[in-house]
Design a protein around this motif. Sequence first.
Motif, PDB file in Angstrom:
ATOM      1  N   ARG A 116       0.822  -1.197   0.000  1.00  0.00           N
ATOM      2  CA  ARG A 116       0.000   0.000   0.000  1.00  0.00           C
ATOM      3  C   ARG A 116       0.863   1.256   0.000  1.00  0.00           C
ATOM      4  NH1 ARG A 116      -5.131   1.167   0.620  1.00  0.00           N
ATOM      5  NH2 ARG A 116      -5.652  -1.003   1.023  1.00  0.00           N
ATOM      6  N   SER A 117       1.993   1.221   0.723  1.00  0.00           N
ATOM      7  CA  SER A 117       2.862   2.396   0.786  1.00  0.00           C
ATOM      8  C   SER A 117       3.442   2.717  -0.586  1.00  0.00           C
ATOM      9  CB  SER A 117       3.985   2.181   1.800  1.00  0.00           C
ATOM     10  OG  SER A 117       4.805   1.095   1.415  1.00  0.00           O
ATOM     11  N   LEU A 118       3.806   1.657  -1.354  1.00  0.00           N
ATOM     12  CA  LEU A 118       4.321   1.869  -2.705  1.00  0.00           C
ATOM     13  C   LEU A 118       3.255   2.467  -3.608  1.00  0.00           C
ATOM     14  CD1 LEU A 118       6.578  -1.133  -3.811  1.00  0.00           C
ATOM     15  CD2 LEU A 118       7.185   1.278  -3.697  1.00  0.00           C
ATOM     16  N   ARG A 119       2.025   1.929  -3.518  1.00  0.00           N
ATOM     17  CA  ARG A 119       0.932   2.458  -4.332  1.00  0.00           C
ATOM     18  C   ARG A 119       0.638   3.909  -3.965  1.00  0.00           C
ATOM     19  NH1 ARG A 119      -1.562  -2.604  -3.358  1.00  0.00           N
ATOM     20  NH2 ARG A 119      -3.082  -1.649  -1.956  1.00  0.00           N
ATOM     21  N   ASP A 120       0.662   4.214  -2.657  1.00  0.00           N
ATOM     22  CA  ASP A 120       0.415   5.591  -2.214  1.00  0.00           C
ATOM     23  C   ASP A 120       1.462   6.538  -2.776  1.00  0.00           C
ATOM     24  OD1 ASP A 120      -1.799   4.807  -0.823  1.00  0.00           O
ATOM     25  OD2 ASP A 120      -0.829   4.770   1.148  1.00  0.00           O
ATOM     26  N   THR A 121       2.728   6.106  -2.753  1.00  0.00           N
ATOM     27  CA  THR A 121       3.813   6.924  -3.301  1.00  0.00           C
ATOM     28  C   THR A 121       3.608   7.159  -4.789  1.00  0.00           C
ATOM     29  OG1 THR A 121       5.423   6.127  -1.663  1.00  0.00           O
ATOM     30  CG2 THR A 121       6.308   7.033  -3.717  1.00  0.00           C
ATOM     31  N   ALA A 122       3.247   6.086  -5.504  1.00  0.00           N
ATOM     32  CA  ALA A 122       3.038   6.198  -6.952  1.00  0.00           C
ATOM     33  C   ALA A 122       1.887   7.140  -7.263  1.00  0.00           C
ATOM     34  CB  ALA A 122       2.773   4.818  -7.545  1.00  0.00           C
ATOM     35  N   LYS A 124       0.693   9.563  -5.416  1.00  0.00           N
ATOM     36  CA  LYS A 124       1.092  10.941  -5.087  1.00  0.00           C
ATOM     37  C   LYS A 124       1.916  11.533  -6.229  1.00  0.00           C
ATOM     38  CE  LYS A 124       1.174  10.508  -0.021  1.00  0.00           C
ATOM     39  NZ  LYS A 124       2.042  10.432   1.176  1.00  0.00           N
ATOM     40  N   ALA A 125       2.810  10.727  -6.766  1.00  0.00           N
ATOM     41  CA  ALA A 125       3.649  11.195  -7.871  1.00  0.00           C
ATOM     42  C   ALA A 125       2.809  11.475  -9.116  1.00  0.00           C
ATOM     43  CB  ALA A 125       4.727  10.154  -8.190  1.00  0.00           C
ATOM     44  N   ILE A 126       1.841  10.601  -9.392  1.00  0.00           N
ATOM     45  CA  ILE A 126       0.984  10.771 -10.563  1.00  0.00           C
ATOM     46  C   ILE A 126       0.154  12.042 -10.447  1.00  0.00           C
ATOM     47  CG2 ILE A 126      -1.023   9.824 -11.773  1.00  0.00           C
ATOM     48  CD1 ILE A 126       0.138   7.011 -11.096  1.00  0.00           C
ATOM     49  N   TYR A 127      -0.445  12.255  -9.279  1.00  0.00           N
ATOM     50  CA  TYR A 127      -1.267  13.450  -9.100  1.00  0.00           C
ATOM     51  C   TYR A 127      -0.413  14.714  -9.101  1.00  0.00           C
ATOM     52  CZ  TYR A 127      -5.235  10.447  -8.087  1.00  0.00           C
ATOM     53  OH  TYR A 127      -6.229   9.515  -8.190  1.00  0.00           O
ATOM     54  N   ALA A 128       0.792  14.626  -8.548  1.00  0.00           N
ATOM     55  CA  ALA A 128       1.696  15.777  -8.562  1.00  0.00           C
ATOM     56  C   ALA A 128       2.047  16.127 -10.011  1.00  0.00           C
ATOM     57  CB  ALA A 128       2.961  15.471  -7.766  1.00  0.00           C
ATOM     58  N   ARG A 129       2.280  15.103 -10.822  1.00  0.00           N
ATOM     59  CA  ARG A 129       2.592  15.325 -12.238  1.00  0.00           C
ATOM     60  C   ARG A 129       1.423  15.994 -12.946  1.00  0.00           C
ATOM     61  NH1 ARG A 129       1.131  12.658 -16.767  1.00  0.00           N
ATOM     62  NH2 ARG A 129       2.479  12.863 -18.613  1.00  0.00           N
ATOM     63  N   GLU A 130       0.199  15.485 -12.714  1.00  0.00           N
ATOM     64  CA  GLU A 130      -0.979  16.045 -13.374  1.00  0.00           C
ATOM     65  C   GLU A 130      -1.190  17.506 -12.985  1.00  0.00           C
ATOM     66  OE1 GLU A 130      -4.084  13.374 -12.289  1.00  0.00           O
ATOM     67  OE2 GLU A 130      -3.527  11.872 -13.782  1.00  0.00           O
ATOM     68  N   ASN A 131      -1.015  17.811 -11.695  1.00  0.00           N
ATOM     69  CA  ASN A 131      -1.174  19.191 -11.228  1.00  0.00           C
ATOM     70  C   ASN A 131      -0.104  20.099 -11.821  1.00  0.00           C
ATOM     71  OD1 ASN A 131      -3.430  18.672  -9.641  1.00  0.00           O
ATOM     72  ND2 ASN A 131      -2.209  18.107  -7.860  1.00  0.00           N
ATOM     73  N   GLU A 148       7.962  18.480  -5.472  1.00  0.00           N
ATOM     74  CA  GLU A 148       6.539  18.742  -5.240  1.00  0.00           C
ATOM     75  C   GLU A 148       5.969  17.837  -4.152  1.00  0.00           C
ATOM     76  OE1 GLU A 148       2.954  20.782  -6.065  1.00  0.00           O
ATOM     77  OE2 GLU A 148       4.953  21.146  -6.874  1.00  0.00           O
ATOM     78  N   THR A 149       6.422  16.577  -4.128  1.00  0.00           N
ATOM     79  CA  THR A 149       5.860  15.596  -3.187  1.00  0.00           C
ATOM     80  C   THR A 149       6.668  15.437  -1.909  1.00  0.00           C
ATOM     81  OG1 THR A 149       7.065  13.808  -4.304  1.00  0.00           O
ATOM     82  CG2 THR A 149       4.819  14.268  -5.069  1.00  0.00           C
ATOM     83  N   GLY A 150       7.927  15.877  -1.959  1.00  0.00           N
ATOM     84  CA  GLY A 150       8.794  15.665  -0.800  1.00  0.00           C
ATOM     85  C   GLY A 150       9.284  14.235  -0.684  1.00  0.00           C
ATOM     86  N   ILE A 151       9.205  13.502  -1.795  1.00  0.00           N
ATOM     87  CA  ILE A 151       9.645  12.098  -1.835  1.00  0.00           C
ATOM     88  C   ILE A 151      10.891  12.013  -2.714  1.00  0.00           C
ATOM     89  CG2 ILE A 151       8.980   9.739  -2.476  1.00  0.00           C
ATOM     90  CD1 ILE A 151       6.046  10.648  -2.196  1.00  0.00           C
ATOM     91  N   ILE A 156      10.286   7.435  -5.963  1.00  0.00           N
ATOM     92  CA  ILE A 156       9.238   7.696  -6.945  1.00  0.00           C
ATOM     93  C   ILE A 156       9.379   6.758  -8.137  1.00  0.00           C
ATOM     94  CG2 ILE A 156       8.429   9.369  -8.667  1.00  0.00           C
ATOM     95  CD1 ILE A 156       8.966  11.560  -6.599  1.00  0.00           C
ATOM     96  N   VAL A 157      10.603   6.640  -8.651  1.00  0.00           N
ATOM     97  CA  VAL A 157      10.849   5.763  -9.804  1.00  0.00           C
ATOM     98  C   VAL A 157      10.509   4.317  -9.457  1.00  0.00           C
ATOM     99  CG1 VAL A 157      12.622   4.810 -11.322  1.00  0.00           C
ATOM    100  CG2 VAL A 157      12.606   7.259 -10.814  1.00  0.00           C
ATOM    101  N   TYR A 158      10.905   3.883  -8.274  1.00  0.00           N
ATOM    102  CA  TYR A 158      10.647   2.507  -7.846  1.00  0.00           C
ATOM    103  C   TYR A 158       9.144   2.251  -7.715  1.00  0.00           C
ATOM    104  CZ  TYR A 158      10.845  -1.774  -5.062  1.00  0.00           C
ATOM    105  OH  TYR A 158      10.680  -3.049  -4.609  1.00  0.00           O
ATOM    106  N   ALA A 159       8.430   3.216  -7.125  1.00  0.00           N
ATOM    107  CA  ALA A 159       6.991   3.055  -6.916  1.00  0.00           C
ATOM    108  C   ALA A 159       6.234   3.045  -8.236  1.00  0.00           C
ATOM    109  CB  ALA A 159       6.473   4.176  -6.016  1.00  0.00           C
ATOM    110  N   LEU A 160       6.591   3.950  -9.144  1.00  0.00           N
ATOM    111  CA  LEU A 160       5.918   4.002 -10.437  1.00  0.00           C
ATOM    112  C   LEU A 160       6.164   2.733 -11.243  1.00  0.00           C
ATOM    113  CD1 LEU A 160       6.584   7.711 -11.479  1.00  0.00           C
ATOM    114  CD2 LEU A 160       4.416   6.706 -10.772  1.00  0.00           C
ATOM    115  N   ASP A 161       7.377   2.224 -11.149  1.00  0.00           N
ATOM    116  CA  ASP A 161       7.713   0.986 -11.853  1.00  0.00           C
ATOM    117  C   ASP A 161       6.921  -0.191 -11.276  1.00  0.00           C
ATOM    118  OD1 ASP A 161       9.433  -0.467 -13.801  1.00  0.00           O
ATOM    119  OD2 ASP A 161      10.141  -1.459 -11.987  1.00  0.00           O
TER     120      ASP A 161
END
Length: 258
Positions: A116-122, A124-131, A148-151, A156-161
């Motif tokens: 869940r923590s990985l999905r949450d990170t991903a 957050k990164a996706i929404y930060a990108r969209e904004n 933007e996310t403080g991560i 971020i790369v690991y979570a998105l992957d």
Amino acid sequence: MAFNKVEICGINTSKLPVLSASQKETLLRRIQEGDKEAREAYIKGNLRLVLSVIKRFTGSSENADDLFQIGCIGLMKAVDNFDLSLGVQFSTYAVPMIIGEIRRYLRDNNSIRVSRSLRDTAYKAIYARENYIKKNLRDPTITEVAQETGISKEDIVYALDAIQSPMSLYEPVYTEGGDTLYVMDQISDKKSREENWIQDLALQDAISRLNSREKYIIRLRFFEGRTQMEVASEIGISQAQVSRLEKNALRAMKNYLS
């Protein structure tokens, strides 16, 4: 899965608001003007749409509350990306996006369990990108998303992957009047630039035989790499109409060249 229970995710489903057609149109116009309260009201007014979608996943072992939350993410994405100029009902546009979000969630959970923590990170990164794109009209770098996310960039790369899942180019986005628009219709063709096509004189001749609107659509789509959505906005018609005109033009060109 208890879809018919009165409460799901802490929401009393028997008291969900129902918006009239005029209310929907008014709220959508306010949303496109940046009204956050209108966005909230529109999302709440369409939660029944999410409920109707998750009933399709009765064979899943996933909890209804989890599917409802994921479906709401799809609903929010649909609200944020819907364009009134599409000429289709919001539900027609939103349902495939809600279904796609749930299917991606199920694929992620059923193959390799992603924490869940990985999905949450991903997410957050996706929404930060969209904004960021909305504010700056360009894609951010990983460094900018990290700021933007403080991560950290690595996390971020690991979570998105980790949440990546394959999507067919033929996965439908929405259907109107028997014409289905697919993922591939939303993708810019960055390789089909004028310098790659100009060498073929026969192709030029085929294009010259099209009417003015068809020529313009072909130029925007294949010479400038525009998406069908961008072309529709440019010439003031729906994306479904662009799709039909594009297919007719390509068919005419193919017949001429064959």
